[in-house]
Enzyme design. Sequence first.
Site, PDB file in Angstrom:
ATOM      1  CD  GLU A 114      -2.764  -1.328  -0.021  1.00  0.00           C
ATOM      2  OE1 GLU A 114      -3.067  -0.308  -0.671  1.00  0.00           O
ATOM      3  OE2 GLU A 114      -3.103  -2.473  -0.379  1.00  0.00           O
ATOM      4  CG  ASP A 178       2.724  -7.254  -5.856  1.00  0.00           C
ATOM      5  OD1 ASP A 178       2.139  -6.757  -4.872  1.00  0.00           O
ATOM      6  OD2 ASP A 178       2.184  -8.078  -6.628  1.00  0.00           O
TER       7      ASP A 178
HETATM    8 ZN   LIG Z   1      -2.684  -2.914  -4.726  1.00  0.00          ZN
END
Ligand SMILES: [Zn+2]
Length: 267
Positions: A114, A178
């Site tokens: 996030e 990621d």
């Molecule tokens: Zn996401």
Amino acid sequence: MSFPSPARLPVALFVFAFSLISVSDEIAMGRDAQQQVRKSVPVVSDGALNAFVTQVGTQLAAQARGPRYPYSFSIANYRELNAFALPGGPVWINRGILHAAASEAQLAGVLAHEIAHIAQRHAADQITKQLVANGFLGLLGAVLGNDPGAARTAQAGARLLAGSYMLKFSRDDEREADAIGSQIMRRAGWDPRGMAEFMELLRRQQGRDPGSVEIFLSSHPAPGERAEALRRSLGSRASGRRDSTAFRTAKARAVRLTPPPRSMSAK
Ligand SMILES: [Zn+2]
């Protein structure tokens, strides 16, 4: 609703449109959206739990590159496994993440993903594309020509969009969050494999209790694919912190929390 696909608009327009949202605009939008979210979700007020998640989140955010956003970390009292980022700093996780995470590194993986969305300005990017798709582009000439009225209208539109707080990011944005998130974890001292492990857990949860991961999976690529891509880039070498007594204690507290009133748990 059906808007023209942003993909069909000329690329050059995006280059101009991108500058429509400055970092300070983005922070202001995030602040507005944060107020709306705090009003509409059951917020976990447990001081020790908030302090723990904030401490992990702040250590990670200190390792994010890009603008120095005022990062903040809040917990919603929902059992579903979900997390989201608002523009310019606020990060939310559901208590369900704390129930499900098997180690501190797994929790750090969710938060780092996030934080990476915020650091890479994915919200500004999505809001800009939606502004273009919603016809605010017509105001752009006036904005660039320093017409304060038009600039205000465009900003009001941007704020409105930021307020629909679960922005849908593109698959590229998710892959980037990621990759960047795992770098943030490594620099902050956590084992980045924790992120891949949490995705494996999401994948298993999908088979066991689909309702608990439905919202998350509707906005993210398949967790098995994401785990695989991460494992390829990270290798199997163990590095960094994996767990702590503080995490165990926080997890136990989260499990004991009183569930939200029924009327709010449907969200
Ligand atoms: Zn996401």
